[in-house]
Design an enzyme around this catalytic site. Structure first.
Site, PDB file in Angstrom:
ATOM      1  N   ASN A  30       0.792  -1.229   0.000  1.00 49.99           N
ATOM      2  CA  ASN A  30       0.000   0.000   0.000  1.00 49.99           C
ATOM      3  C   ASN A  30       0.829   1.286   0.000  1.00 49.99           C
ATOM      4  O   ASN A  30       0.374   2.303  -0.518  1.00 49.99           O
ATOM      5  CB  ASN A  30      -1.029  -0.015   1.133  1.00 49.99           C
ATOM      6  CG  ASN A  30      -0.418  -0.160   2.485  1.00 49.99           C
ATOM      7  OD1 ASN A  30       0.607  -0.806   2.647  1.00 49.99           O
ATOM      8  ND2 ASN A  30      -1.030   0.449   3.479  1.00 49.99           N
TER       9      ASN A  30
ATOM     10  N   GLU B 113     -10.685  -5.414   8.825  1.00 51.67           N
ATOM     11  CA  GLU B 113     -10.126  -4.136   8.382  1.00 51.67           C
ATOM     12  C   GLU B 113     -10.660  -3.823   6.977  1.00 51.67           C
ATOM     13  O   GLU B 113     -10.636  -4.679   6.093  1.00 51.67           O
ATOM     14  CB  GLU B 113      -8.600  -4.300   8.332  1.00 51.67           C
ATOM     15  CG  GLU B 113      -7.849  -3.066   7.926  1.00 51.67           C
ATOM     16  CD  GLU B 113      -6.321  -3.323   7.889  1.00 51.67           C
ATOM     17  OE1 GLU B 113      -5.884  -4.479   8.048  1.00 51.67           O
ATOM     18  OE2 GLU B 113      -5.591  -2.344   7.687  1.00 51.67           O
TER      19      GLU B 113
ATOM     20  N   GLU C  24       4.700  -5.486  11.730  1.00 53.70           N
ATOM     21  CA  GLU C  24       3.924  -4.253  11.537  1.00 53.70           C
ATOM     22  C   GLU C  24       2.646  -4.663  10.836  1.00 53.70           C
ATOM     23  O   GLU C  24       2.628  -4.841   9.617  1.00 53.70           O
ATOM     24  CB  GLU C  24       4.726  -3.253  10.692  1.00 53.70           C
ATOM     25  CG  GLU C  24       6.029  -2.772  11.342  1.00 53.70           C
ATOM     26  CD  GLU C  24       5.793  -1.829  12.510  1.00 53.70           C
ATOM     27  OE1 GLU C  24       4.681  -1.272  12.617  1.00 53.70           O
ATOM     28  OE2 GLU C  24       6.717  -1.642  13.319  1.00 53.70           O
TER      29      GLU C  24
ATOM     30  N   CYS D  22      -2.569   1.633   6.458  1.00 54.97           N
ATOM     31  CA  CYS D  22      -2.692   0.785   7.658  1.00 54.97           C
ATOM     32  C   CYS D  22      -3.257   1.555   8.845  1.00 54.97           C
ATOM     33  O   CYS D  22      -3.938   0.974   9.685  1.00 54.97           O
ATOM     34  CB  CYS D  22      -1.343   0.187   8.012  1.00 54.97           C
ATOM     35  SG  CYS D  22      -0.053   1.422   8.238  1.00 54.97           S
TER      36      CYS D  22
ATOM     37  N   GLY E  90       2.556  -6.160   6.906  1.00 57.68           N
ATOM     38  CA  GLY E  90       1.471  -6.748   6.130  1.00 57.68           C
ATOM     39  C   GLY E  90       0.263  -7.059   6.997  1.00 57.68           C
ATOM     40  O   GLY E  90       0.079  -6.470   8.072  1.00 57.68           O
ATOM     41  N   SER E  91      -0.520  -8.023   6.532  1.00 57.29           N
ATOM     42  CA  SER E  91      -1.805  -8.295   7.185  1.00 57.29           C
ATOM     43  C   SER E  91      -1.636  -9.178   8.433  1.00 57.29           C
ATOM     44  O   SER E  91      -0.612  -9.851   8.603  1.00 57.29           O
ATOM     45  CB  SER E  91      -2.721  -9.003   6.190  1.00 57.29           C
ATOM     46  OG  SER E  91      -2.126 -10.219   5.801  1.00 57.29           O
TER      47      SER E  91
HETATM   48  P1  NAD Z   1      -0.113  -9.161   2.967  1.00 54.00           P
HETATM   49  O1  NAD Z   1       0.026  -9.707   4.333  1.00 54.00           O
HETATM   50  O2  NAD Z   1      -1.043  -9.812   2.025  1.00 54.00           O
HETATM   51  O3  NAD Z   1       1.312  -9.172   2.214  1.00 54.00           O
HETATM   52  C1  NAD Z   1       2.477  -8.609   2.796  1.00 54.00           C
HETATM   53  C2  NAD Z   1       3.690  -9.334   2.276  1.00 54.00           C
HETATM   54  O4  NAD Z   1       3.598 -10.687   2.672  1.00 54.00           O
HETATM   55  C3  NAD Z   1       3.840  -9.310   0.758  1.00 54.00           C
HETATM   56  O5  NAD Z   1       5.190  -9.069   0.449  1.00 54.00           O
HETATM   57  C4  NAD Z   1       3.415 -10.706   0.352  1.00 54.00           C
HETATM   58  O6  NAD Z   1       4.109 -11.182  -0.779  1.00 54.00           O
HETATM   59  C5  NAD Z   1       3.770 -11.549   1.556  1.00 54.00           C
HETATM   60  N1  NAD Z   1       2.879 -12.697   1.721  1.00 54.00           N
HETATM   61  C6  NAD Z   1       1.569 -12.793   1.339  1.00 54.00           C
HETATM   62  N2  NAD Z   1       1.078 -14.005   1.660  1.00 54.00           N
HETATM   63  C7  NAD Z   1       2.072 -14.676   2.280  1.00 54.00           C
HETATM   64  C8  NAD Z   1       2.178 -15.986   2.840  1.00 54.00           C
HETATM   65  N3  NAD Z   1       1.150 -16.816   2.842  1.00 54.00           N
HETATM   66  N4  NAD Z   1       3.359 -16.341   3.400  1.00 54.00           N
HETATM   67  C9  NAD Z   1       4.406 -15.496   3.423  1.00 54.00           C
HETATM   68  N5  NAD Z   1       4.369 -14.264   2.880  1.00 54.00           N
HETATM   69  C10 NAD Z   1       3.233 -13.845   2.312  1.00 54.00           C
HETATM   70  O7  NAD Z   1      -0.449  -7.618   3.160  1.00 54.00           O
HETATM   71  P2  NAD Z   1      -0.745  -6.524   2.064  1.00 54.00           P
HETATM   72  O8  NAD Z   1      -2.053  -6.829   1.420  1.00 54.00           O
HETATM   73  O9  NAD Z   1       0.447  -6.313   1.197  1.00 54.00           O
HETATM   74  O10 NAD Z   1      -0.879  -5.223   2.973  1.00 54.00           O
HETATM   75  C11 NAD Z   1      -2.079  -4.872   3.605  1.00 54.00           C
HETATM   76  C12 NAD Z   1      -2.043  -5.159   5.083  1.00 54.00           C
HETATM   77  O11 NAD Z   1      -0.851  -4.694   5.648  1.00 54.00           O
HETATM   78  C13 NAD Z   1      -3.152  -4.460   5.832  1.00 54.00           C
HETATM   79  O12 NAD Z   1      -3.632  -5.313   6.831  1.00 54.00           O
HETATM   80  C14 NAD Z   1      -2.456  -3.284   6.474  1.00 54.00           C
HETATM   81  O13 NAD Z   1      -3.071  -2.777   7.613  1.00 54.00           O
HETATM   82  C15 NAD Z   1      -1.112  -3.858   6.768  1.00 54.00           C
HETATM   83  N6  NAD Z   1      -0.111  -2.819   6.825  1.00 54.00           N
HETATM   84  C16 NAD Z   1       0.475  -2.532   7.999  1.00 54.00           C
HETATM   85  C17 NAD Z   1       1.405  -1.513   8.084  1.00 54.00           C
HETATM   86  C18 NAD Z   1       2.078  -1.149   9.363  1.00 54.00           C
HETATM   87  O14 NAD Z   1       3.018  -0.374   9.323  1.00 54.00           O
HETATM   88  N7  NAD Z   1       1.658  -1.663  10.500  1.00 54.00           N
HETATM   89  C19 NAD Z   1       1.725  -0.782   6.944  1.00 54.00           C
HETATM   90  C20 NAD Z   1       1.094  -1.107   5.757  1.00 54.00           C
HETATM   91  C21 NAD Z   1       0.182  -2.136   5.693  1.00 54.00           C
END
Ligand code: NAD
Length: 461
Positions: free
Chosen positions: A118, A337, A213, A247, A191-192
């Site tokens: 994002n 979310e 995070e 996020c 990530g999520s």
């Molecule tokens: P995501 O968890 O889908 O992906 C994040 C990363 O994880 C990507 O690089 C992806 O390739 C990898 N990934 C995906 N599935 C995986 C798996 N099964 N095993 C290992 N790695 C895997 O998240 P997203 O859709 O890229 O981002 C959105 C989420 O991230 C939202 O929940 C948001 O709130 C959160 N976020 C948090 C912050 C923070 O600073 N706390 C910042 C930005 C986004």
């Protein structure tokens, strides 16, 4: 070579480079930070173009939230790194007399940074600043959902740094999982929540320290004393920045019943002020990242509850900034979310009730409260738990490098930004330095007659 073998070879190459000690001197870290800062400044146009290609991110938002924030972090680190890397003297303990004690910030070693899509540029490179500052090597795995930006990151790192120091590996979950099997010394994941659990489990198997995070539903409370005009502007800005794909975006509004009507009116007016009568034509409003997320969000638009907005265009993945009123806690919008431009508005009667409702749910990454009532602000500050918070603002706390940024509970653990980034990649090594003389015999056996002396000594502590 199988992909996992080549990834392992890269990790081993970085370990060998780390073990040469070249990443440790302060001068090297500063030089690398400076080099990265110059490269980012030079690539401003390419960065803007990549983010526009990936999801129509407006140039202003790209500059403010992807470029400027990194450049100011780099400057902050350049200014303070000498102080952070110094051996930090602490008081010694009477029990160890004589000794002098200190804390040495030791780089963890080879680190893995997995980024989200994002804010794909900033969220991948900002943790890496911490790795550089701490004297670590790093492998970055940017998100596969923003291919133009990920490719740009890969090129930028490859052009300016040797792979045994900093490297980029591209790919989706399979690549991420292959990386998570390797013997890193530190993992930093953004990530999520569900993927955060996978990462935490993988890290636990090898006992690798991990910063998570993550996300969640960040509430935005508004009470009857709030300046509603200002609240509306700050909420609309924080929510619809990046089309709600932030996020720390306010996920939902929880407003005191009496002022719900006036607040909704002001929110709707602010939407028009910011994005015009037809936000689809505004150059200042981003698009949804991909079709899957577009469909997910479309399924959440409850037509009967739309107060403003609600229009969509699947062909361009445009989703209007949308306000939904009369939402209750059991509504589908309130389950996960939202991460998109849909803003549900719920109401509360009194503040203790609102606080109880927030506290009954997982701890959010951010919490916002708009109020002019000092006591009410104190209550929300002390009686709720969240990664960070703003009083009378949204989102902005993450732009101050003096404030550690991170989650709590399911919204994550560990912090970064500013000094916290340096600390996230450093082990705080305790060091006790003792002269060879005198070598006081009290602690050594035989203990006979020493116990009374020891008990008396403890009374003085
Ligand atoms: P995501 O968890 O889908 O992906 C994040 C990363 O994880 C990507 O690089 C992806 O390739 C990898 N990934 C995906 N599935 C995986 C798996 N099964 N095993 C290992 N790695 C895997 O998240 P997203 O859709 O890229 O981002 C959105 C989420 O991230 C939202 O929940 C948001 O709130 C959160 N976020 C948090 C912050 C923070 O600073 N706390 C910042 C930005 C986004």
């Amino acid at each position: 070579m199988r992909p996992s073998e080549s990834l392992n070879a890269l990790v081993q190459q970085q370990k060998a480079f780390f073990n040469t000690g070249q990443t440790r001197p302060l001068a090297f870290r500063l030089q690398m930070l400076r080099r990265l800062g110059q490269a980012i400044a030079r690539e401003e146009e390419a960065i803007t173009a990549a983010l526009a290609a990936d999801f129509g991110k407006p140039p202003f938002e790209t500059y403010a939230t992807e470029i400027a924030i990194l450049l100011s972090e780099i400057k902050f680190m350049e200014r303070h790194l000498a102080k952070w890397t110094k051996l930090k003297r602490v008081k010694s303990s009477f029990l160890n007399f004589p000794s002098s004690d200190a804390i040495y910030a030791e780089p963890y070693g080879v680190s893995l940074v997995i980024g989200a899509w994002n804010y794909p540029f900033q969220l991948t490179l900002s943790p890496m600043l911490g790795a550089i500052a701490a004297g670590c090597c790093a492998i970055l795995k940017p998100s596969e959902l923003t291919p133009a930006t990920s490719q740009l990151i890969a090129r930028l790192i490859q052009e300016h740094f040797p792979a045994e120091y900093l490297a980029v590996v591209q790919g989706g979950p399979e690549v991420s999982q292959a990386l998570l099997e390797l013997p890193f010394d530190k993992i930093f994941f953004t990530g999520s929540v569900p993927v955060g659990r996978i990462v935490a489990q993988a890290a636990a198997r090898q006992l690798i320290p991990v910063t998570l995070e993550l996300g969640g539903k960040s509430p935005c409370l508004v009470d009857e004393t709030a300046n509603l005009t200002v609240a509306a502007r700050r909420i609309v800005w924080g929510k619809f920045l990046n089309a709600g794909q932030t996020c720390v975006a306010p996920d939902y509004i929880l407003v005191q019943e009496q002022v719900a009507g006036p607040l909704l009116e002001k929110l709707a007016q602010t939407l028009t002020d910011f994005y015009g009568a037809n936000p689809a034509q505004s150059p200042d409003f981003a698009r949804i990242i991909n079709d899957r997320h577009f469909q997910r969000l479309q399924g959440l638009i409850d037509k009967e509850r739309v107060y403003a907005g609600g229009e969509t265009d699947a062909s361009t993945r445009y989703m209007a900034p949308t306000l939904l009123s009369g939402i209750t806690w059991d509504h589908p919008l309130m389950q996960d979310e939202i991460f998109g431009p849909l803003l549900p508005v719920l109401t509360y009667q009194d503040l203790p009730q609102a606080i109880a409702q927030v506290n009954a749910r997982p701890k959010p990454l951010a919490l916002y409260f708009f109020s002019e009532d000092k006591k009410a602000k104190e209550m929300v500050l002390t009686q709720t738990s969240s990664g960070g918070m703003c009083l009378n603002d949204t989102v902005s706390h993450l732009a101050n490098p003096h404030l550690p940024f991170g989650g709590v509970g399911t919204s994550g653990h560990g912090n970064y930004h500013g000094k916290a980034s340096f600390e996230a990649f450093s082990h705080q090594k305790s060091v006790l330095m003792k002269p060879s003389t005198p070598d006081l015999p009290l602690r050594y056996p035989p203990y006979q007659k020493k116990l009374d002396w020891m008990k008396r000594a403890f009374k003085w502590l």
